[in-house]
Design an enzyme around this catalytic site. Structure first.
Site, short mmCIF file in Angstrom:
data_model
loop_
_atom_site.label_atom_id
_atom_site.label_comp_id
_atom_site.label_asym_id
_atom_site.label_seq_id
_atom_site.Cartn_x
_atom_site.Cartn_y
_atom_site.Cartn_z
NE ARG A 110 -4.27 -1.43 0.25
CZ ARG A 110 -4.50 -2.45 -0.58
NH1 ARG A 110 -3.63 -2.73 -1.54
NH2 ARG A 110 -5.60 -3.15 -0.48
CG HIS A 120 -3.21 -0.77 -6.82
ND1 HIS A 120 -3.61 -0.10 -5.68
CD2 HIS A 120 -3.34 -2.09 -6.52
CE1 HIS A 120 -3.97 -0.96 -4.75
NE2 HIS A 120 -3.81 -2.19 -5.24
P1 NDP Z 1 -1.86 -11.65 4.89
O1 NDP Z 1 -2.78 -11.13 5.93
O2 NDP Z 1 -2.02 -13.04 4.41
O3 NDP Z 1 -0.36 -11.50 5.36
C1 NDP Z 1 0.11 -10.39 6.07
C2 NDP Z 1 1.50 -10.69 6.61
O4 NDP Z 1 2.01 -9.50 7.23
C3 NDP Z 1 1.49 -11.79 7.69
O5 NDP Z 1 2.62 -12.59 7.54
C4 NDP Z 1 1.58 -10.98 8.98
O6 NDP Z 1 2.20 -11.68 10.05
C5 NDP Z 1 2.45 -9.83 8.54
N1 NDP Z 1 2.27 -8.67 9.42
C6 NDP Z 1 1.13 -7.97 9.67
N2 NDP Z 1 1.38 -6.99 10.56
C7 NDP Z 1 2.67 -7.09 10.89
C8 NDP Z 1 3.52 -6.38 11.77
N3 NDP Z 1 3.07 -5.34 12.50
N4 NDP Z 1 4.81 -6.76 11.88
C9 NDP Z 1 5.28 -7.81 11.15
N5 NDP Z 1 4.54 -8.53 10.30
C10 NDP Z 1 3.25 -8.17 10.17
O7 NDP Z 1 -1.97 -10.61 3.67
P2 NDP Z 1 -1.74 -10.91 2.12
O8 NDP Z 1 -0.43 -11.56 1.97
O9 NDP Z 1 -2.93 -11.58 1.53
O10 NDP Z 1 -1.72 -9.41 1.52
C11 NDP Z 1 -0.78 -8.47 1.96
C12 NDP Z 1 -1.13 -7.08 1.41
O11 NDP Z 1 -0.85 -7.01 0.02
C13 NDP Z 1 -2.61 -6.70 1.49
O12 NDP Z 1 -2.97 -6.27 2.78
C14 NDP Z 1 -2.69 -5.59 0.46
O13 NDP Z 1 -2.45 -4.35 1.08
C15 NDP Z 1 -1.56 -5.89 -0.52
N6 NDP Z 1 -2.07 -6.24 -1.85
C16 NDP Z 1 -1.64 -5.50 -2.93
C17 NDP Z 1 -2.06 -5.82 -4.20
C18 NDP Z 1 -1.55 -5.08 -5.38
O14 NDP Z 1 -2.02 -5.31 -6.50
N7 NDP Z 1 -0.57 -4.21 -5.24
C19 NDP Z 1 -2.98 -6.92 -4.44
C20 NDP Z 1 -3.36 -7.65 -3.26
C21 NDP Z 1 -2.91 -7.30 -2.01
P3 NDP Z 1 1.52 -12.97 10.73
O15 NDP Z 1 1.53 -14.03 9.66
O16 NDP Z 1 2.37 -13.31 11.86
O17 NDP Z 1 0.12 -12.56 11.09
C1 OXD Z 2 -6.03 -5.88 -2.95
C2 OXD Z 2 -5.55 -4.97 -4.00
O1 OXD Z 2 -5.91 -5.56 -1.77
O2 OXD Z 2 -5.87 -5.19 -5.18
O3 OXD Z 2 -6.54 -6.94 -3.32
O4 OXD Z 2 -4.82 -4.03 -3.70
#
Ligand code: NDP
Ligand code: OXD
Length: 316
Positions: free
Chosen positions: A223, A279
């Site tokens: 993000r 994006h």
């Molecule tokens: P998940 O919820 O599956 O994974 C999030 C990861 O971040 C987990 O490993 C979590 O740790 C870790 N995390 C969260 N908070 C912290 C913290 N404070 N410190 C350390 N680690 C942390 O999310 P996704 O993988 O599905 O997606 C990640 C992000 O990708 C989405 O939230 C979105 O913003 C972005 N995205 C962007 C897209 C694009 O096209 N650019 C498309 C889709 C998504 P733990 O496993 O221990 O909980």
């Molecule tokens: C998502 C994105 O969060 O597209 O899926 O950014």
């Protein structure tokens, strides 16, 4: 049971057709033609207008078309009903591909070769073997773990940082503040795949960039709110000599921005060390993700545990 679809950036007709293949009996309405709001009990949304969901008196389930749900959680009127987020093979494969593309682009000097070709110049430039290149991934969830697995098949050294430690084949897991510092100190290419929460907002800042080795590259596909834009410009332009010339950091690949699109005079557009995409790192294609929506609806109808439920207190 009736589902309301609301997204300004997704094709409602495609989604309706794909969901109907899995759930032919489900009534789907498309915002703003919602008919009687009291008949709607489920909503499938991406960035709905603030307050819209609160206007549905019998809403009992929200399914996010996106994996990241902070746009929903930021709406103070969001109804207190279960919130399911998008997790799908389509999204995961897309994101792993985007990360591999950006890692290869910097490691294998793709932009430099493109520039040389434009001048009809034949100049081999050496690169380190993949096992000598370390990629650090912030966020080892659905998308971060998939990116890590893909990079491991290409024999990169991969480190990952998450809240809780992970056990992923061939990936070194780090957590906590000390873990972050240890990961950064070893990272050549840093990938951000964290959710945007109060804890992670602004995490890509001057302090983090300074903790990376000189010549490192930052890849943000999570993000725009993770990045302090002025700090990135400073780290790219000053403070050392990276691969690309002056500046502590050698470059950045950015898919997400504080303002999307960034205004035409934003310095990122023309910065020689920044590569931008609008994006598109991972797209929620209806043909690849309607099954996940159907799964949530089926579980909801049957009163079974919902898949990919968001923990609102954690913020993801
Ligand atoms: P998940 O919820 O599956 O994974 C999030 C990861 O971040 C987990 O490993 C979590 O740790 C870790 N995390 C969260 N908070 C912290 C913290 N404070 N410190 C350390 N680690 C942390 O999310 P996704 O993988 O599905 O997606 C990640 C992000 O990708 C989405 O939230 C979105 O913003 C972005 N995205 C962007 C897209 C694009 O096209 N650019 C498309 C889709 C998504 P733990 O496993 O221990 O909980
Ligand atoms: C998502 C994105 O969060 O597209 O899926 O950014």
């Amino acid at each position: 049971m009736t589902l309301l679809f609301c997204s300004a950036s997704d094709k409602a007709d495609l989604w309706r057709a794909e969901i109907a293949r899995h759930l032919p009996d489900l009534e789907i309405r498309v915002w703003p033609d919602l008919g009687n709001p009291a008949e709607i009990d489920m909503a499938l949304v991406w960035k709905p207008p603030a307050g819209m969901l609160a206007s549905l008196p019998n809403l009992a389930l929200i399914v996010s078309l996106g994996a990241g749900v902070e746009p929903l959680l930021e709406d103070p009127t969001l109804p207190d009903v279960p919130l399911v987020r998008m997790v799908s093979d389509g999204l995961t494969v897309d994101m792993a591909g985007y990360v591999a593309l950006q890692v290869l682009r910097w490691h294998r000097r793709a932009d430099e070769f493109a520039a040389l070709q434009a001048e009809a110049r034949w100049r081999p430039i050496d690169h380190k073997p993949a096992p000598d290149v370390t990629v650090g991934i912030l966020g080892l969830g659905e998308l971060g773990a998939a990116a890590a697995r893909t990079l491991r098949t290409m024999e990169y050294r991969v480190l990952g940082w998450s809240r809780s430690p992970k056990s992923l084949d061939g990936v070194e897991s780090f957590s906590g503040t000390a873990g972050l510092a240890a990961l950064l100190a070893q990272t050549d290419l840093l990938v951000c795949l964290l959710p945007l929460t109060p804890d992670t907002r602004g995490i890509l800042n001057a302090g983090l960039f300074a903790a990376l080795p000189a010549g490192a590259v930052v890849i943000n596909a999570a993000r725009g709110g993770h990045l302090v834009e002025a700090d990135l410009l400073e780290a790219l332009d000053h403070g050392g000599s990276g691969i690309g010339g002056h500046g502590h950091l050698a470059g950045a690949s950015l898919d997400v921005f504080a303002d999307e699109p960034p205004p035409p005079d934003h310095p990122f557009w023309r910065h020689p060390k920044i590569r931008m995409t609008p994006h598109v790192a991972a797209i929620t294609h209806p043909s690849r993700s309607a099954e996940q929506v159907a799964e949530a609806v089926r579980a909801f109808r049957a009163g079974k545990p919902l898949p990919n439920l968001v923990d609102r207190r954690r913020g993801y």
